[in-house]
Design a protein around this motif. Structure first.
Motif, PDB file in Angstrom:
ATOM      1  N   ILE A  59       0.828  -1.205   0.000  1.00 19.56           N
ATOM      2  CA  ILE A  59       0.000   0.000   0.000  1.00 19.56           C
ATOM      3  C   ILE A  59       0.867   1.262   0.000  1.00 19.56           C
ATOM      4  N   SER A  60       1.861   1.306   0.892  1.00 21.10           N
ATOM      5  CA  SER A  60       2.747   2.484   0.911  1.00 21.10           C
ATOM      6  C   SER A  60       3.579   2.556  -0.363  1.00 21.10           C
ATOM      7  N   LEU A  61       3.951   1.389  -0.911  1.00 20.15           N
ATOM      8  CA  LEU A  61       4.677   1.363  -2.182  1.00 20.15           C
ATOM      9  C   LEU A  61       3.838   1.977  -3.288  1.00 20.15           C
ATOM     10  N   LEU A  76      -3.056  -7.849  -4.257  1.00 23.54           N
ATOM     11  CA  LEU A  76      -3.134  -9.254  -3.882  1.00 23.54           C
ATOM     12  C   LEU A  76      -2.781  -9.381  -2.404  1.00 23.54           C
ATOM     13  N   THR A  77      -3.487 -10.264  -1.699  1.00 21.28           N
ATOM     14  CA  THR A  77      -3.148 -10.505  -0.307  1.00 21.28           C
ATOM     15  C   THR A  77      -3.565 -11.911   0.105  1.00 21.28           C
ATOM     16  N   GLU A  82     -10.578  -6.981   6.049  1.00 23.23           N
ATOM     17  CA  GLU A  82     -11.373  -5.845   5.595  1.00 23.23           C
ATOM     18  C   GLU A  82     -10.619  -4.526   5.737  1.00 23.23           C
ATOM     19  N   ARG A  83      -9.796  -4.421   6.783  1.00 21.62           N
ATOM     20  CA  ARG A  83      -9.053  -3.171   6.995  1.00 21.62           C
ATOM     21  C   ARG A  83      -8.064  -2.931   5.856  1.00 21.62           C
ATOM     22  N   ASP A  84      -7.365  -4.000   5.446  1.00 22.80           N
ATOM     23  CA  ASP A  84      -6.446  -3.868   4.317  1.00 22.80           C
ATOM     24  C   ASP A  84      -7.192  -3.460   3.048  1.00 22.80           C
ATOM     25  N   MET A  85      -8.336  -4.103   2.827  1.00 23.29           N
ATOM     26  CA  MET A  85      -9.122  -3.818   1.645  1.00 23.29           C
ATOM     27  C   MET A  85      -9.562  -2.354   1.596  1.00 23.29           C
ATOM     28  N   LYS A  87      -8.270   0.187   3.233  1.00 22.36           N
ATOM     29  CA  LYS A  87      -7.104   1.066   3.118  1.00 22.36           C
ATOM     30  C   LYS A  87      -6.610   1.131   1.678  1.00 22.36           C
ATOM     31  N   ALA A  88      -6.605  -0.037   0.997  1.00 21.29           N
ATOM     32  CA  ALA A  88      -6.175  -0.065  -0.402  1.00 21.29           C
ATOM     33  C   ALA A  88      -7.105   0.771  -1.275  1.00 21.29           C
ATOM     34  N   PHE A  89      -8.404   0.643  -1.040  1.00 18.43           N
ATOM     35  CA  PHE A  89      -9.352   1.437  -1.827  1.00 18.43           C
ATOM     36  C   PHE A  89      -9.238   2.922  -1.514  1.00 18.43           C
ATOM     37  N   ASP A  90      -8.940   3.251  -0.258  1.00 24.97           N
ATOM     38  CA  ASP A  90      -8.792   4.654   0.126  1.00 24.97           C
ATOM     39  C   ASP A  90      -7.677   5.357  -0.641  1.00 24.97           C
TER      40      ASP A  90
END
Length: 217
Positions: A59-61, A76-77, A82-85, A87-90
């Motif tokens: 995400i930071s990359l 991919l994970t 849900e938190r990762d998802m 954050k990625a969409f954000d």
């Protein structure tokens, strides 16, 4: 089109690389944040990014890679988190896939993202990329210039990949109701000219003895 694959699992990275190349994509590979920053450039059309990397998170990359230009991305994970998802969409992710996943599903999601982000249909075979709305043909990043009939023939081939097209079918597609007045040997001439312009990618168009032609492996 160029796809950046950022994945530290060597087996999965190789599988993604092989699958995408078979579909006609050009790939750029990286197994870490450091490699991605070194290898991924602005010419990449889509990123496939693993969230968990050995020297940081995807995400930071992604935030760093898209500072100068927005690049579509599918994350991919291995964690259905849900938190990762969210954050990625954000930060602008276009889609999210949980491992293990089907390559066919990933390819379809890639098609949807690319169609949405480019705003047009894209057809591919090998390294040949055709944009029907703008009547443009690229091999890799290089544009090739075709006559009207050569373009129409390539479009017919690439939209009917792996199907045998007879000379009669091609004649009717290119000339419609006027096809009866055209010498059928004209097709051989146009195919030959098209293959010459395709260069190394001409191998994608094969003569099916006694039947016609087929495009695709």
């Amino acid at each position: 089109m160029v796809i950046g694959i950022i994945e530290d699992d060597e087996l999965l990275k190789k599988a993604l690389d092989t699958t995408l190349k078979r579909q006609g994509y050009i790939t750029v590979l990286a197994g870490s944040k450091k490699e991605a920053i070194q290898n991924i450039n602005r010419y990449v059309d889509l990123l496939i990014v693993d969230i968990g990397l050995p020297d940081g998170d995807g995400i930071s990359l992604y935030q760093e890679l898209q500072r100068n230009q927005k690049i579509p991305a599918i994350f991919l994970t291995a964690r259905d988190d849900e938190r990762d998802m969210l954050k990625a969409f954000d930060i602008g992710a276009d889609d999210y896939v949980v491992k293990p996943f089907s390559m066919k599903v990933l390819l379809k999601r890639m098609e949807v993202v690319l169609r949405r982000t480019t705003g047009e249909n894209v057809f591919m075979c090998g390294e040949v990329v055709l944009y029907p709305e703008r009547k443009q043909v690229l091999i890799g990043k290089k544009e090739i210039y075709l006559t009207v009939k050569e373009y129409q023939l390539l479009e017919y081939f690439i939209m009917n990949q792996k199907q045998v097209l007879t000379k009669e079918m091609i004649l009717e597609y290119l000339w419609g109701i006027d096809s009866e007045s055209i010498d059928i040997n004209t097709i051989s001439v146009i195919v030959s000219r098209l293959k010459k312009k395709l260069g190394a990618e001409s191998k994608l168009i094969n003569n099916v003895f006694g039947m016609g032609y087929r495009m695709g492996e």
